[in-house]
Design an enzyme around this catalytic site. Sequence first.
Site, mmCIF file in Angstrom:
data_model
loop_
_atom_site.group_PDB
_atom_site.id
_atom_site.type_symbol
_atom_site.label_atom_id
_atom_site.label_comp_id
_atom_site.label_asym_id
_atom_site.label_seq_id
_atom_site.Cartn_x
_atom_site.Cartn_y
_atom_site.Cartn_z
ATOM 1 N N CYS A 32 4.233 -0.424 -10.521
ATOM 2 C CA CYS A 32 3.188 -0.022 -9.578
ATOM 3 C C CYS A 32 3.789 0.659 -8.358
ATOM 4 O O CYS A 32 4.163 1.822 -8.443
ATOM 5 C CB CYS A 32 2.317 -1.217 -9.222
ATOM 6 N N HIS A 71 0.702 -3.087 -14.125
ATOM 7 C CA HIS A 71 1.575 -4.263 -13.969
ATOM 8 C C HIS A 71 1.788 -4.921 -15.328
ATOM 9 O O HIS A 71 1.002 -5.790 -15.710
ATOM 10 C CB HIS A 71 0.924 -5.280 -13.040
ATOM 11 N N GLU A 120 3.756 -7.140 -16.199
ATOM 12 C CA GLU A 120 4.109 -8.567 -16.139
ATOM 13 C C GLU A 120 2.916 -9.487 -16.375
ATOM 14 O O GLU A 120 3.073 -10.621 -16.807
ATOM 15 C CB GLU A 120 4.768 -8.908 -14.794
HETATM 16 N N1 GLN Z 1 0.319 -0.066 -2.636
HETATM 17 C C1 GLN Z 1 0.289 0.685 -3.837
HETATM 18 C C2 GLN Z 1 -1.119 1.111 -4.225
HETATM 19 O O1 GLN Z 1 -2.076 0.567 -3.722
HETATM 20 C C3 GLN Z 1 0.906 -0.094 -4.968
HETATM 21 C C4 GLN Z 1 0.105 -1.274 -5.363
HETATM 22 C C5 GLN Z 1 0.869 -2.266 -6.161
HETATM 23 O O2 GLN Z 1 2.080 -2.198 -6.245
HETATM 24 N N2 GLN Z 1 0.157 -3.235 -6.727
HETATM 25 O O3 GLN Z 1 -1.287 1.988 -5.029
#
Ligand code: GLN
Length: 575
Positions: free
Chosen positions: A404, A535, A537
């Site tokens: 992410c 994500h 994970e």
């Molecule tokens: N802050 C970034 C976004 O909102 C990444 C979010 C995250 O890593 N969950 O896109």
Amino acid sequence: MKYVVVSGGVISGIGKGVLASSTGMLLKTLGLRVTSIKIDPYLNIDAGTMSPLEHGECFVLDDGGEVDLDLGNYERYLGISLTKDHNITTGKIYSAVIEKERKGDYLGKTVQVVPHITNAIQDWIERVSRIPVDSTGLEPDVCIIELGGTVGDIESAPFVEALRQFQFRVGRDDFALIHVSLVPVIHGEQKTKPTQAAIKDLRSLGLIPDMIGCRCATKLEKPTIDKIAMFTHVGADQVLAIHDVNSTYHVPLLLKEQKMIQYLSKRLKLSDIHISPETSLKGEQLYNKWTELTTQHDRSFEKVTIAIVGKYTNLHDSYLSVIKALEHSAMRCTRRLEIVWVESSDLEPDTESVNKANFHKAWQLVCRADGILVPGGFGTRGTEGMIAAAKWARENNIPYLGVCLGLQIAVIEFARNVLGIEGASSCEFDSSLPIEKAAVIYMPEIDKEKLGGTMRLGLRPTCFEKGTESSIIRKLYGGEESVLERHRHRYEINPALVDDIEAKGLKFVGKDEASERMEILELKNHPFYVATQYHPEYISKVLDPSRPFLGLVAAASGTLDKILEKDLKKYENDF
Ligand code: GLN
């Protein structure tokens, strides 16, 4: 439906979640279909707006629910997919009751904690426990309910009262309670008084413990068990000794040894539930696989070191699913996992109050690691350090996985140092960033005012691009054309930069269904440089590790080729 409630006394954070999910896992080995509900007695509607530094990570479900991290434990141990309704909070219950009151549903009655809130809790539990959560699509047989906090807190009082009533609503044969307590060791002596007091509190609220889970640093001695049984008015077979073990994967084995399942089977008349010979065999196989994996892991001595470069490293629970996905992968690669925690701001040379010692220590950790992981995160702090770590990994052929924010970081680094866009950054870090420097932009459909539940959330497909058959990450996914993974973000890669980035060798091998949103990147001519906007994970399982994590750990262990040789499709989670 059989209900097993797991509550806690003495202190919070004594591993109720692990005990509850291990209990569920053991019930599953009998061939039963198991679901779970987590109760969090706080006023927040969900965990989405809570700081990871205070509460640990926010776990994300298929339906986009942002929930307590314990739901992750259940999914991982039980191989199930839960919904946002499986996480009950005080906020959710009150807002449902207040909404009904506004509609006039209570017909002029005074709306009160008892019976309206307590009834709403019981109705919620009954409704949600019946939702199918595994691949059979059938209603579960058993529901594990974990009550967060400690019994006796003001916050949990309505839930305790609701559960007290619930035992009569469903009947004795369908309701059992495990209370988890702490046995401190003082000057070498195991002390039972806190447990005695905790059980006294529990009983005074009308709940009767069927089993008492005693957490203790050392193995519980027989006289301690007898003493607890005697003073808390239960049989010695109802006292479960759960001492510290070297991995939480051992807890199911520890509980089984103590015949927990025999006790629960008798108490809840589990033999009345029809289980087909095939499901029963599958349950047995699950147990055997679990034991095999944990004992095999105990015997692996070769180490793999992964540096997690993040900003919430003071509370490791902030990255719980990431840790778990790494553990699952290390188990599969038969390596002993060593995680080194690097606070990303320590990697930045020119931060104001730079602490030289921390700077050198942090870089030493990064340089020594076999693999580097930049996990998800929000805000500006520490992002320059993450960019520096991504650069190090890219230039030195060190396996890298970005999750992410970790994907956005990799792209910013590439834009700056390969495309030569000086000052390239994310609109998240600098709201007045000129568009030609924006490697990462705000997603158009996202609400700028409301923070709760408004990100791009939950399970969404990622499709592999044409001509990506030789991509490492695609091979890790068994060559699939598309994959389903969970998302949680507000920003995305600026599509205007994609062609230039790809021309220099950083390929977006996976995109969303409309082919507009960058989902997976992979660097050419690098042993393993992969990042995902989702994500991975969140859906990693003990017996089926997340593929991007498996790739990172395998590459860092030098065994990626071996892993890729196998038919990765067969690595299905056949719970
Ligand atoms: N802050 C970034 C976004 O909102 C990444 C979010 C995250 O890593 N969950 O896109």
